[in-house]
Design an enzyme around this catalytic site. Structure first.
Site, PDB file in Angstrom:
ATOM      1  N   ASN A  24     -44.309   7.829 -20.166  1.00 37.97           N
ATOM      2  CA  ASN A  24     -45.027   6.930 -19.260  1.00 37.97           C
ATOM      3  C   ASN A  24     -44.454   5.516 -19.328  1.00 37.97           C
ATOM      4  O   ASN A  24     -45.046   4.583 -18.804  1.00 37.97           O
ATOM      5  CB  ASN A  24     -46.526   6.897 -19.622  1.00 37.97           C
ATOM      6  CG  ASN A  24     -47.237   8.193 -19.253  1.00 37.97           C
ATOM      7  OD1 ASN A  24     -47.010   8.751 -18.187  1.00 37.97           O
ATOM      8  ND2 ASN A  24     -48.080   8.689 -20.151  1.00 37.97           N
ATOM      9  N   ASP A  86     -37.086  10.416 -27.279  1.00 35.10           N
ATOM     10  CA  ASP A  86     -37.557   9.485 -28.311  1.00 35.10           C
ATOM     11  C   ASP A  86     -36.366   8.610 -28.655  1.00 35.10           C
ATOM     12  O   ASP A  86     -35.277   9.114 -28.963  1.00 35.10           O
ATOM     13  CB  ASP A  86     -38.076  10.200 -29.557  1.00 35.10           C
ATOM     14  CG  ASP A  86     -38.950   9.250 -30.386  1.00 35.10           C
ATOM     15  OD1 ASP A  86     -39.855   8.627 -29.801  1.00 35.10           O
ATOM     16  OD2 ASP A  86     -38.728   9.121 -31.596  1.00 35.10           O
TER      17      ASP A  86
END
Length: 214
Positions: A24, A86
Site C-alpha cells: 500500500n 520487502d
C-alpha cells in the site's frame, strides 16, 4: 521477456491472469506500475488496497521472511497469486540498520523526513574522511497460492554512499541521501526511467521475470 497466465497455475485463483501486489506504499506502487508495464506481462497487477487488504504484520527477521509473509497474507485474503516486496536501506557501519525497519526507523511508519533526519544524526559521530557505504535491498516473493511451498524469490542490491544532507526532490524514502558516485547524482535526482533501470527494485523484478516459466 513476457509470461502468460497459463504458465502460473493457481489452485485458489479466481482469475488466472490477475496477481495481487502486496503493498500500500504509494512510492513503491508507482515504481512497480512502471516496471511491470515495461515487462509486458500478460497479467493484471492489482494493488492490495483495491481489494481492501490491509498491510500484513511484518514480524519476520529478514527481508525474505517479511516478503513471504506479505505475499501469503495478500494471497490468502484474495485467493489470487501474489507478489510482495520487502525493501530497505542497509548501512554496514550501523550494523546494517535501518534494514528491515527502514520505513519506521524514526518510530513513525512511513515518515520519510524523520527517517532521513535520524539516519543523518546517527552517522554524524562516525563520519570521517572516507564515504559511508550503504546499499538498498529489495527482496520480491511470489506465491501462486497462499500455501505455496515453493515461493519464487528474487533479490536486488543497489550500492552507493550515504550523504550528509538530502539532495534532490524525486523518489521517496532514503533516495535523497543515497549518492551514486558513478553518476554523480543522488537517487532522488534521477529520472524515474533511469532509476528503474538500475535500482534494487528494478534488478529484483528482472531476476523475478527470469525465474518465471515461459
Amino acid at each position: 521477456m513476457s509470461a502468460t497466465s497459463t504458465s502460473l497455475p493457481s489452485t485458489q485463483s479466481t482469475s488466472d491472469n490477475q496477481w495481487v501486489l502486496a503493498s500500500n506504499n504509494k512510492g513503491k506502487l508507482a515504481e512497480f506500475n512502471r516496471l511491470f508495464a515495461e515487462a509486458d506481462l500478460n497479467v493484471t497487477i492489482i494493488p492490495q488496497g483495491q481489494l481492501s487488504i490491509e498491510d500484513a504484520v511484518e514480524d519476520g527477521l529478514s527481508f525474505v521472511e517479511n516478503a513471504i509473509i506479505k505475499a501469503r497474507h495478500a494471497s490468502r485474503i484474495s485467493g489470487l497469486p501474489a507478489i510482495a516486496d520487502d525493501s530497505g536501506l542497509c548501512v554496514p557501519v550501523l550494523g546494517n540498520a535501518p534494514g528491515i525497519y527502514s520505513a519506521r526507523y524514526a518510530g513513525e511508519h512511513g515518515n520519510d523526513a524523520k527517517n532521513n533526519t535520524k539516519l543523518v544524526t546517527d552517522l554524524q559521530a562516525i563520519r570521517g574522511k572516507q564515504p559511508i557505504q550503504g546499499m538498498f535491498v529489495c527482496v520480491l516473493a511470489m506465491v501462486r497460492h497462499a500455501d505455496d511451498p515453493l515461493p519464487i524469490i528474487a533479490q536486488g542490491l543497489w550500492h552507493g554512499e550515504i550523504l550528509e544532507a538530502p539532495l534532490g526532490d524525486g523518489g521517496f524514502g532514503y533516495d535523497p541521501l543515497f549518492w551514486l558516485p558513478d553518476l554523480q547524482a543522488s537517487a532522488a535526482s534521477l529520472s524515474a526511467a533511469d532509476k528503474n533501470r538500475i535500482s534494487h527494485r528494478g534488478q529484483a523484478i528482472q531476476q523475478l521475470l527470469s525465474q518465471l516459466p515461459l
